[in-house]
Design a protein around this motif. Structure first.
Motif, PDB file in Angstrom:
ATOM      1  N   LEU A  83      17.699  13.152 -23.025  1.00 26.12           N
ATOM      2  CA  LEU A  83      17.022  11.791 -23.507  1.00 26.12           C
ATOM      3  C   LEU A  83      17.714  11.106 -24.304  1.00 26.12           C
ATOM      4  CD1 LEU A  83      14.978  10.027 -22.843  1.00 26.12           C
ATOM      5  CD2 LEU A  83      13.271  11.301 -24.541  1.00 26.12           C
ATOM      6  N   SER A  84      18.146  11.916 -25.238  1.00 26.17           N
ATOM      7  CA  SER A  84      19.037  11.241 -26.236  1.00 26.17           C
ATOM      8  C   SER A  84      20.346  10.503 -25.811  1.00 26.17           C
ATOM      9  CB  SER A  84      19.242  12.197 -27.665  1.00 26.17           C
ATOM     10  OG  SER A  84      20.385  13.219 -26.985  1.00 26.17           O
ATOM     11  N   LYS A  86      20.754   9.398 -22.990  1.00 32.03           N
ATOM     12  CA  LYS A  86      20.501   8.212 -22.123  1.00 32.03           C
ATOM     13  C   LYS A  86      20.168   6.950 -23.085  1.00 32.03           C
ATOM     14  CE  LYS A  86      18.109  10.911 -18.681  1.00 32.03           C
ATOM     15  NZ  LYS A  86      16.738  11.222 -18.366  1.00 32.03           N
ATOM     16  N   ILE A  87      19.629   7.098 -24.289  1.00 33.55           N
ATOM     17  CA  ILE A  87      18.998   6.053 -25.340  1.00 33.55           C
ATOM     18  C   ILE A  87      20.670   5.611 -25.577  1.00 33.55           C
ATOM     19  CG2 ILE A  87      18.304   5.721 -27.236  1.00 33.55           C
ATOM     20  CD1 ILE A  87      16.051   7.656 -26.933  1.00 33.55           C
TER      21      ILE A  87
ATOM     22  N   GLU B 122      17.300   2.554 -17.886  1.00 35.38           N
ATOM     23  CA  GLU B 122      15.950   2.429 -18.622  1.00 35.38           C
ATOM     24  C   GLU B 122      14.836   2.808 -17.739  1.00 35.38           C
ATOM     25  OE1 GLU B 122      16.437  -1.342 -21.527  1.00 35.38           O
ATOM     26  OE2 GLU B 122      16.186  -1.814 -19.544  1.00 35.38           O
ATOM     27  N   TYR B 125      14.812   6.536 -18.317  1.00 35.48           N
ATOM     28  CA  TYR B 125      14.197   6.653 -19.825  1.00 35.48           C
ATOM     29  C   TYR B 125      12.868   6.671 -19.790  1.00 35.48           C
ATOM     30  CZ  TYR B 125      13.363   5.199 -24.624  1.00 35.48           C
ATOM     31  OH  TYR B 125      12.789   4.932 -25.784  1.00 35.48           O
TER      32      TYR B 125
END
Lengths: 133, 133
Positions: A83-84, A86-87, B122, B125
DNA sequence: CCCAAATCTACAGTTGACGTAAAATGAATA
DNA sequence: TATTCATTTTACGTCAACTGTAGATTTGGG
């Protein structure tokens, strides 16, 4: 599952770059062939073609190859990335979007400048023709 | 008629380029100072500032300095230039207009690509957040 | 098995676009 | 007028991004 591998000849022809450049990019970590323990000639997955095209596009954006090395993977990240990661990707892509918009604005300004110049010239052209008669 | 000449320091500051760059451009024939038989320091007419700005714009278009050397004069031709010259100028400017349009198209394509990537990211995400709960 | 075409490795060369350091110049000041 | 000191000039250096090339190796076809 026949992952359609290609040799460097096909890759360069399809991507429009020289094999020398492909090796050069590999050296910079921009692309890489599949692991080759057996064969001595490199084999490439189709994705590498995509990468070469993306590299060309990013170059046109004015990025250096070093810059590109820092972001190219973002475009080919697996959906299962953490996740990190992707952000961060989203951040960077948005930054690039800003740059692209800025460049489009600049080009548009240049474009209307050009048009102004052209019509000015055409006006002069007309006058010159008038005087000729 | 006080043709307001400036030294290289003022020129570089106003144009945002280094003096080395100015000398380099002079060497390529892109710009030139006024004739200096007496003084050793170069003096520039205001038009040179315009030229430097045009050069910067053309560079952003992706033209090399050599390419630019071939067209820069077209932008600063006197209105009293011969007719044949004016016609050629129009040709070339129109060619550049095509290039600009092509580049804008490419950038636009890149832009929508970016947007697609961003929204894809997104979406992922979002999903990742869902699974976290 | 043999050969021609493709590929590999490694190193040198090129080109574009400047950066930098030391010498020369010139405008202000003492 | 002599001095000083910021500007300019000039010549050499640098860095990125290729590009050439030469000789050894590999590979697929006959």
């Amino acid at each position: 599952m026949t992952t359609q591998l290609m040799k460097i000849g096909e890759l360069t022809e399809r991507a429009g770059v020289s094999s020398r450049t492909v090796h050069y990019y590999e050296n910079l970590g921009l692309i890489s062939p599949v692991q080759r323990d057996g064969p001595k000639h490199r084999l490439y997955e189709p994705e590498v073609l995509q990468r070469l095209q993306k590299i060309a596009a990013l170059k046109k954006l004015g990025l250096s190859l070093e810059d590109i090395a820092g972001v190219i993977d973002l475009y080919f990240q697996s959906d299962a990335a953490p996740l990190s990661g992707k952000i961060k990707v989203i951040e960077i892509l948005k930054g690039q979007l800003e740059n692209v918009d800025k460049q489009i604005d600049e080009l548009s300004a240049f474009r209307s400048d050009l048009i102004k110049n052209i019509s000015h010239m055409e006006r002069l052209y007309g006058e010159a023709l008038m005087q000729k008669s």
